[in-house]
Design a protein around this motif. Structure first.
Motif, short mmCIF file in Angstrom:
data_model
loop_
_atom_site.label_atom_id
_atom_site.label_comp_id
_atom_site.label_asym_id
_atom_site.label_seq_id
_atom_site.Cartn_x
_atom_site.Cartn_y
_atom_site.Cartn_z
N ASN A 3 0.83 -1.21 0.00
CA ASN A 3 0.00 0.00 0.00
C ASN A 3 0.86 1.27 0.00
O ASN A 3 0.57 2.25 -0.69
N ILE A 4 1.94 1.23 0.81
CA ILE A 4 2.84 2.38 0.87
C ILE A 4 3.50 2.61 -0.48
O ILE A 4 3.56 3.73 -1.00
N LEU A 5 4.00 1.53 -1.06
CA LEU A 5 4.69 1.64 -2.35
C LEU A 5 3.75 2.16 -3.43
O LEU A 5 4.15 2.99 -4.27
N ASN A 6 2.52 1.71 -3.41
CA ASN A 6 1.55 2.17 -4.41
C ASN A 6 1.25 3.66 -4.25
O ASN A 6 1.08 4.38 -5.24
N LYS A 7 1.17 4.11 -3.00
CA LYS A 7 0.93 5.54 -2.76
C LYS A 7 2.09 6.38 -3.27
O LYS A 7 1.90 7.45 -3.87
N LEU A 8 3.31 5.89 -3.03
CA LEU A 8 4.49 6.62 -3.50
C LEU A 8 4.53 6.66 -5.03
O LEU A 8 4.84 7.70 -5.62
N LYS A 9 4.23 5.53 -5.65
CA LYS A 9 4.21 5.48 -7.12
C LYS A 9 3.16 6.43 -7.69
O LYS A 9 3.37 7.07 -8.71
N LYS A 10 2.03 6.52 -7.00
CA LYS A 10 0.96 7.42 -7.46
C LYS A 10 1.42 8.87 -7.39
O LYS A 10 1.16 9.66 -8.33
N LYS A 11 2.09 9.23 -6.30
CA LYS A 11 2.58 10.60 -6.17
C LYS A 11 3.61 10.93 -7.26
O LYS A 11 3.60 12.01 -7.85
N LEU A 12 4.49 9.97 -7.55
CA LEU A 12 5.48 10.18 -8.60
C LEU A 12 4.81 10.29 -9.97
O LEU A 12 5.22 11.10 -10.81
N ALA A 13 3.78 9.48 -10.18
CA ALA A 13 3.06 9.52 -11.45
C ALA A 13 2.36 10.87 -11.64
O ALA A 13 2.30 11.41 -12.74
N GLU A 14 1.84 11.43 -10.54
CA GLU A 14 1.19 12.73 -10.61
C GLU A 14 2.20 13.80 -11.03
O GLU A 14 1.90 14.65 -11.88
N ARG A 15 3.38 13.74 -10.45
CA ARG A 15 4.39 14.74 -10.82
C ARG A 15 4.86 14.53 -12.25
O ARG A 15 5.10 15.50 -12.97
N ALA A 16 4.99 13.27 -12.67
CA ALA A 16 5.39 13.00 -14.05
C ALA A 16 4.35 13.54 -15.03
O ALA A 16 4.68 14.09 -16.09
N ALA A 17 3.06 13.39 -14.68
CA ALA A 17 1.99 13.88 -15.56
C ALA A 17 2.02 15.40 -15.68
O ALA A 17 1.61 15.96 -16.70
N GLN A 18 2.53 16.05 -14.64
CA GLN A 18 2.66 17.52 -14.67
C GLN A 18 3.92 17.97 -15.40
O GLN A 18 4.13 19.16 -15.61
N GLY A 19 4.76 16.99 -15.77
CA GLY A 19 6.01 17.32 -16.45
C GLY A 19 7.09 17.83 -15.53
O GLY A 19 8.06 18.45 -15.99
N ASN A 20 6.96 17.56 -14.23
CA ASN A 20 7.89 18.12 -13.25
C ASN A 20 8.62 17.05 -12.45
O ASN A 20 9.12 17.33 -11.35
N LEU A 21 8.71 15.83 -12.96
CA LEU A 21 9.36 14.76 -12.23
C LEU A 21 10.87 14.98 -12.22
O LEU A 21 11.50 15.15 -13.26
N ARG A 22 11.45 15.01 -11.03
CA ARG A 22 12.89 15.21 -10.89
C ARG A 22 13.62 13.87 -10.95
O ARG A 22 13.10 12.85 -10.52
N ALA A 23 14.85 13.91 -11.46
CA ALA A 23 15.70 12.73 -11.48
C ALA A 23 17.15 13.18 -11.48
O ALA A 23 17.49 14.25 -11.99
N LEU A 24 18.00 12.36 -10.87
CA LEU A 24 19.43 12.68 -10.85
C LEU A 24 20.06 12.32 -12.19
O LEU A 24 19.68 11.33 -12.82
N LYS A 25 21.03 13.12 -12.62
CA LYS A 25 21.78 12.78 -13.82
C LYS A 25 23.17 13.37 -13.71
O LYS A 25 23.42 14.30 -12.92
N THR A 26 24.09 12.83 -14.47
CA THR A 26 25.45 13.35 -14.49
C THR A 26 25.74 13.92 -15.87
O THR A 26 25.20 13.46 -16.88
N THR A 27 26.58 14.94 -15.91
CA THR A 27 26.99 15.53 -17.18
C THR A 27 28.50 15.72 -17.15
O THR A 27 29.08 16.05 -16.11
N THR A 28 29.13 15.52 -18.28
CA THR A 28 30.57 15.74 -18.39
C THR A 28 30.86 16.43 -19.72
O THR A 28 30.16 16.23 -20.71
#
Length: 376
Positions: A3-28
């Motif tokens: 249940n906890i994992l599903n709630k977290l996934k839902k929150k992440l999906a909401e942010r992704a749908a808004q186009g504002n999902l953050r993620a780490l990346k490296t650049t060189t």
């Protein structure tokens, strides 16, 4: 657990749908128009050499602090560095924290008491707002850099009054009207607290920050000095009267309940302070480059870059939907420029945040402007 994992996934999906999902990346290998290393100290060979030389003087100290400073973690290098910091910023005393975030949370959660009132600029950093959430004092925001609005809001004040601002704001790069704020605070017996995170190194004869540059150190109750930007290091210090330092040692949970900074970090800060007065040319150069970039960006149709006396520039497009594709295009052209989206900034205030450094060149400025022009 599911249940906890599903709630977290839902929150992440909401942010992704808004186009504002953050993620780490490296650049060189990209031209840096993104980092806070304004003066290049984070990549300075001279600073690296100084640190190695200075480390030989402190071989008797442990690598780590080994505990909180109230237990096993305090030693003479802490005291020595805090004396250097206080003198440099023309204050009475200084107290080191492990980051700028912890300094603001540690100060603002402990200092204002129940019955007191805090007024903070609406554009203040998240760490300042989080610290106030942990305080028992009432707090009210005022319109960004609007002294008249603050004056109106002061009618709501009870108890001891505090006014909280940044000297240079991290997103827009604009300055707080510190002189007017100091006059207003003195009139209302309010304590002015200034976060110097994005002014340290760039303003003042020796890069002391905007408070000292304006000669307001005796009008400002506390300066928050952060080292992850122009100093190329980590940690922070609060410069304040001796009694506030003693108070924070006794009541600031962010200071009391954490292991002290490691010895290498302290040495690096000591060495960075020794170099800071020498960087006058770098301060002038980076500001000149920023002015050049701002002027040229405003010649591009559909681009607006508000005037700024700092090295942080906000680049707005006519359509917010252009920002991410534009940033991606610039990265493909070897320019490290990032979009800043909500909730980091309010909806409708999304922008490219472009930062100029002392190690950038005029050719890189021209290239960046040309790349933006080509894409739009």
């Amino acid at each position: 657990m599911s249940n906890i994992l599903n709630k977290l996934k839902k929150k992440l999906a909401e942010r992704a749908a808004q186009g504002n999902l953050r993620a780490l990346k490296t650049t060189t290998g990209l031209v840096d128009f993104c980092s806070n290393d304004y003066l290049g100290l984070a990549r300075s060979k001279k600073l690296r050499k100084l640190i190695r030389q200075e480390e030989d003087k402190y071989t008797s100290l442990p690598l780590g602090a080994t505990g909180s400073r109230l237990l096993s973690g305090n030693h003479l290098l802490f005291e020595e560095l805090e004396s250097i910091i206080a003198a440099y910023h023309k204050g009475k005393a200084a107290l080191l924290y492990n980051s700028g975030y912890m300094a603001n949370v540690g100060l603002l959660s402990a200092l204002p008491q129940r019955g007191d009132t805090v007024f903070y600029d609406e554009a203040s950093h998240a760490s300042m707002k989080d610290g106030l959430r942990l305080s028992f004092a009432k707090s009210y925001s005022f319109r960004h850099n609007d002294v008249a609005d603050l004056q109106q809001k002061l009618k709501l004040a009870t108890g001891q009054v505090y006014v909280i601002v940044e000297s240079v704001y991290s997103m827009g790069g604009d300055k707080a009207p510190l002189e007017d704020l100091a006059i207003l605070c003195e009139k209302h017996n309010a304590a002015l607290i200034v976060d110097e995170a994005h002014a340290l190194g760039l303003y003042g004869e020796k890069g002391e920050g905007l408070t000292v540059a304006l000669g307001l150190q005796d009008k400002v109750f506390a300066q928050v000095i952060t080292y992850g930007k122009a100093m190329g290091n980590h940690g922070a210090a609060i410069v304040a009267p001796n009694v506030l330092r003693d108070y924070l040692i006794n009541y600031s949970r962010a200071f009391i309940y954490t292991t002290g900074l490691p010895t290498h970090n302290l040495i690096a800060l000591k060495c960075a302070y020794s170099l800071l007065p020498e960087l006058t040319k770098e301060r002038e150069h980076v500001k000149q480059l920023a002015r050049q970039l701002q002027e040229n960006l405003n010649k591009i149709p559909s681009i607006m870059c508000p005037s700024s006396d700092s090295v942080i520039l906000s680049v707005f497009t006519e359509d917010v939907a252009q920002l991410k594709p534009l940033a991606l295009y610039l990265q493909q052209k070897s320019f490290d420029v990032r979009p800043v989206m909500s909730p980091t900034v309010p909806i409708g205030k999304e922008r490219l945040r472009v930062i100029v450094h002392a190690y950038n060149t005029e050719e890189e400025i021209v290239g960046l402007v040309q790349a933006i022009t080509n894409h739009l």
